[in-house]
Design a protein around this motif. Structure first.
Motif, PDB file in Angstrom:
ATOM      1  N   ALA A 191       0.831  -1.210   0.000  1.00 48.82           N
ATOM      2  CA  ALA A 191       0.000   0.000   0.000  1.00 48.82           C
ATOM      3  C   ALA A 191       0.863   1.257   0.000  1.00 48.82           C
ATOM      4  N   LEU A 192       1.956   1.229   0.780  1.00 49.77           N
ATOM      5  CA  LEU A 192       2.869   2.369   0.848  1.00 49.77           C
ATOM      6  C   LEU A 192       3.537   2.589  -0.500  1.00 49.77           C
ATOM      7  N   ALA A 193       3.947   1.528  -1.122  1.00 50.75           N
ATOM      8  CA  ALA A 193       4.594   1.626  -2.447  1.00 50.75           C
ATOM      9  C   ALA A 193       3.622   2.198  -3.471  1.00 50.75           C
ATOM     10  N   ALA A 194       2.373   1.751  -3.365  1.00 57.15           N
ATOM     11  CA  ALA A 194       1.353   2.248  -4.299  1.00 57.15           C
ATOM     12  C   ALA A 194       1.123   3.741  -4.098  1.00 57.15           C
ATOM     13  N   ALA A 195       1.110   4.146  -2.811  1.00 56.60           N
ATOM     14  CA  ALA A 195       0.911   5.560  -2.500  1.00 56.60           C
ATOM     15  C   ALA A 195       2.050   6.398  -3.034  1.00 56.60           C
ATOM     16  N   LEU A 196       3.271   5.891  -2.872  1.00 55.30           N
ATOM     17  CA  LEU A 196       4.434   6.621  -3.376  1.00 55.30           C
ATOM     18  C   LEU A 196       4.409   6.728  -4.887  1.00 55.30           C
ATOM     19  N   MET A 197       4.005   5.644  -5.531  1.00 54.90           N
ATOM     20  CA  MET A 197       3.913   5.655  -6.994  1.00 54.90           C
ATOM     21  C   MET A 197       2.858   6.660  -7.448  1.00 54.90           C
ATOM     22  N   THR A 198       1.742   6.695  -6.700  1.00 57.42           N
ATOM     23  CA  THR A 198       0.668   7.637  -7.041  1.00 57.42           C
ATOM     24  C   THR A 198       1.135   9.075  -6.853  1.00 57.42           C
ATOM     25  N   ALA A 199       1.851   9.329  -5.750  1.00 55.73           N
ATOM     26  CA  ALA A 199       2.363  10.664  -5.472  1.00 55.73           C
ATOM     27  C   ALA A 199       3.340  11.102  -6.553  1.00 55.73           C
ATOM     28  N   ALA A 200       4.190  10.157  -6.958  1.00 56.18           N
ATOM     29  CA  ALA A 200       5.163  10.467  -8.005  1.00 56.18           C
ATOM     30  C   ALA A 200       4.457  10.784  -9.314  1.00 56.18           C
ATOM     31  N   ALA A 201       3.405  10.029  -9.583  1.00 53.09           N
ATOM     32  CA  ALA A 201       2.652  10.258 -10.821  1.00 53.09           C
ATOM     33  C   ALA A 201       1.969  11.618 -10.787  1.00 53.09           C
ATOM     34  N   VAL A 202       1.390  11.948  -9.620  1.00 56.98           N
ATOM     35  CA  VAL A 202       0.715  13.235  -9.461  1.00 56.98           C
ATOM     36  C   VAL A 202       1.717  14.370  -9.600  1.00 56.98           C
ATOM     37  N   SER A 203       2.917  14.184  -8.973  1.00 59.24           N
ATOM     38  CA  SER A 203       3.956  15.196  -9.037  1.00 59.24           C
ATOM     39  C   SER A 203       4.408  15.413 -10.466  1.00 59.24           C
ATOM     40  N   ALA A 204       4.610  14.351 -11.174  1.00 57.87           N
ATOM     41  CA  ALA A 204       5.028  14.456 -12.578  1.00 57.87           C
ATOM     42  C   ALA A 204       3.955  15.143 -13.406  1.00 57.87           C
ATOM     43  N   GLN A 205       2.715  14.803 -13.087  1.00 53.25           N
ATOM     44  CA  GLN A 205       1.606  15.418 -13.812  1.00 53.25           C
ATOM     45  C   GLN A 205       1.538  16.919 -13.534  1.00 53.25           C
ATOM     46  N   ASP A 206       1.752  17.311 -12.242  1.00 49.23           N
ATOM     47  CA  ASP A 206       1.734  18.716 -11.867  1.00 49.23           C
ATOM     48  C   ASP A 206       2.871  19.480 -12.537  1.00 49.23           C
ATOM     49  N   LEU A 207       4.037  18.859 -12.594  1.00 49.26           N
ATOM     50  CA  LEU A 207       5.181  19.500 -13.239  1.00 49.26           C
ATOM     51  C   LEU A 207       4.907  19.674 -14.734  1.00 49.26           C
ATOM     52  N   ALA A 208       4.307  18.652 -15.311  1.00 46.96           N
ATOM     53  CA  ALA A 208       3.971  18.744 -16.743  1.00 46.96           C
ATOM     54  C   ALA A 208       2.958  19.855 -16.985  1.00 46.96           C
ATOM     55  N   SER A 209       2.001  19.958 -16.079  1.00 46.75           N
ATOM     56  CA  SER A 209       0.979  20.996 -16.204  1.00 46.75           C
ATOM     57  C   SER A 209       1.595  22.389 -16.072  1.00 46.75           C
ATOM     58  N   ALA A 210       2.503  22.529 -15.084  1.00 43.58           N
ATOM     59  CA  ALA A 210       3.171  23.805 -14.882  1.00 43.58           C
ATOM     60  C   ALA A 210       4.035  24.157 -16.097  1.00 43.58           C
ATOM     61  N   THR A 211       4.722  23.145 -16.629  1.00 42.93           N
ATOM     62  CA  THR A 211       5.573  23.356 -17.807  1.00 42.93           C
ATOM     63  C   THR A 211       4.729  23.754 -19.016  1.00 42.93           C
ATOM     64  N   GLU A 212       3.578  23.129 -19.135  1.00 44.09           N
ATOM     65  CA  GLU A 212       2.682  23.458 -20.244  1.00 44.09           C
ATOM     66  C   GLU A 212       2.220  24.918 -20.139  1.00 44.09           C
ATOM     67  N   ALA A 213       1.897  25.358 -18.918  1.00 51.19           N
ATOM     68  CA  ALA A 213       1.482  26.755 -18.719  1.00 51.19           C
ATOM     69  C   ALA A 213       2.610  27.704 -19.093  1.00 51.19           C
ATOM     70  N   TYR A 214       3.836  27.334 -18.712  1.00 51.76           N
ATOM     71  CA  TYR A 214       4.998  28.156 -19.054  1.00 51.76           C
ATOM     72  C   TYR A 214       5.174  28.239 -20.571  1.00 51.76           C
ATOM     73  N   ASN A 215       5.083  27.089 -21.231  1.00 53.06           N
ATOM     74  CA  ASN A 215       5.238  27.055 -22.689  1.00 53.06           C
ATOM     75  C   ASN A 215       4.137  27.841 -23.394  1.00 53.06           C
ATOM     76  N   ASN A 216       2.932  27.764 -22.844  1.00 50.27           N
ATOM     77  CA  ASN A 216       1.833  28.562 -23.410  1.00 50.27           C
ATOM     78  C   ASN A 216       2.136  30.056 -23.299  1.00 50.27           C
ATOM     79  N   GLY A 217       2.683  30.444 -22.154  1.00 47.28           N
ATOM     80  CA  GLY A 217       3.052  31.838 -21.959  1.00 47.28           C
ATOM     81  C   GLY A 217       4.104  32.282 -22.962  1.00 47.28           C
ATOM     82  N   ALA A 218       5.101  31.415 -23.179  1.00 49.37           N
ATOM     83  CA  ALA A 218       6.161  31.745 -24.141  1.00 49.37           C
ATOM     84  C   ALA A 218       5.591  31.895 -25.551  1.00 49.37           C
ATOM     85  N   ALA A 219       4.673  30.988 -25.917  1.00 49.25           N
ATOM     86  CA  ALA A 219       4.059  31.038 -27.253  1.00 49.25           C
ATOM     87  C   ALA A 219       3.226  32.308 -27.413  1.00 49.25           C
ATOM     88  N   GLN A 220       2.449  32.640 -26.390  1.00 52.19           N
ATOM     89  CA  GLN A 220       1.621  33.845 -26.461  1.00 52.19           C
ATOM     90  C   GLN A 220       2.482  35.108 -26.526  1.00 52.19           C
TER      91      GLN A 220
END
Length: 315
Positions: A7-36
């Motif tokens: 269960a702990l391993a699953a939670a860590l994997m989920t957290a890592a996935a969420v973190s990666a997703q958040d970073l991707a989202s933040a990066t996408e916002a940055y790239n959108n800003g650069a394009a605009q």
């Protein structure tokens, strides 16, 4: 125990996935800003970079690099939008943007942008105050105009236009003593002649109103005061002469002002009539030599009625 580890391993994997997703989202916002930004859409770009910064800072160490990149862009972007708004005459919004640029540039260590924004801010604030004051003056809201021009001069004491307009607004609001004091500032700022003309025009308007209202002493006072500021304005002398001629014991004042009128407006359509009037006033004073002189002047200017008076005084 095994289930707990899984269960702990699953939670860590989920957290890592969420973190990666958040970073991707933040990066996408940055790239959108650069394009605009590359397309010249500064306001939209600002929203995207702000979104990216908030998301990156929420990620902690993982988002530090992205956050740092956002902080490099944002101060200059706020400043650029402020300049754009200023060009569009959105002065309040411009000042707000430049003030924010100065603030965050200081926080983010962008000394160059902080210095430029700090130096530009008073000019933008003065432009906004001037814009509002000019609109108030056009609307004849003289009290608001006075306050607006005073605000401009607080921000920029050498502002030539504001110093001249303040004289006009004060005079128009009836604060003549303050207007005359403000004239000194306009003179210092190289606008003394324009300010004196504005003050003189207001005084002539007041003199004209007093004459129409048959407040003759008041009309003389305003008109003669006006003449000290606009000595080449014939109307000041004409009004003063007309008003003085209606008052007892003011014949000398009427003559003096009419004579000055003829000096300034000797080719005016009514010059002959005024010369005739001066002749009549001199005749009242039993100064027939002067009376004859002005009757002759009236005749030379085409005022036919003068011929009879010339004949009478020439006997």
């Amino acid at each position: 125990m095994k289930k707990l580890i899984i269960a702990l391993a699953a939670a860590l994997m989920t957290a890592a996935a969420v973190s990666a997703q958040d970073l991707a989202s933040a990066t996408e916002a940055y790239n959108n800003g650069a394009a605009q930004l590359s397309e010249g859409n500064k306001v939209e770009a600002l929203a995207s970079f702000k979104e990216a910064l908030v998301a990156a800072e929420a990620l902690g160490a993982e988002g530090e690099e992205l956050a740092a990149n956002c902080k490099k862009v944002l101060p200059g972007l706020y400043l650029a939008i402020g300049k754009q708004y200023n060009n569009e005459k959105k002065f309040d919004e411009a000042a707000e943007m430049v003030a924010e640029a100065a603030k965050i540039a200081g926080e983010y260590g962008d000394e160059e942008t902080a210095a430029e924004a700090t130096g530009l801010l008073p000019t933008l604030q003065a432009s906004g105050a001037l814009f509002n004051a000019e609109n108030s003056l056009k609307a004849k809201d003289f009290a608001a105009a006075v306050e607006g021009y005073k605000k401009v001069l607080e921000l920029d004491p050498s502002h030539a236009v504001a110093s001249m307009r303040l004289v006009q607004a004060l005079a128009s609001s009836g604060k003549l003593d303050e207007a005359k004091e403000a004239l000194k500032v306009a003179e210092t700022n190289g606008k003394g002649a324009d300010a004196a003309k504005a003050l003189g025009q207001v005084l002539i308007g007041k003199a004209s109103g007093a004459l129409k209202a048959k407040k003759y002493a008041e009309a003389v006072s305003f008109a003669e005061d006006a003449a000290t500021y606009v000595p080449d304005n014939a109307n000041a002398y004409l009004i003063a002469g007309q008003a003085a001629s209606k008052l007892p014991n003011k014949t000398a004042s009427a003559i003096s002002n009419f004579e000055k009128y003829l000096e300034v407006a000797g080719n005016a359509k009514n010059a002959g009539q005024i010369a005739y009037t001066v002749g009549a006033l001199y005749q009242q004073q039993k100064n027939n030599d002067k009376a004859l002189k002005y009757y002759k002047k009236a005749e030379s200017l085409g005022y036919a009625q003068a011929a009879e008076m010339i004949k009478a005084l020439s006997k």
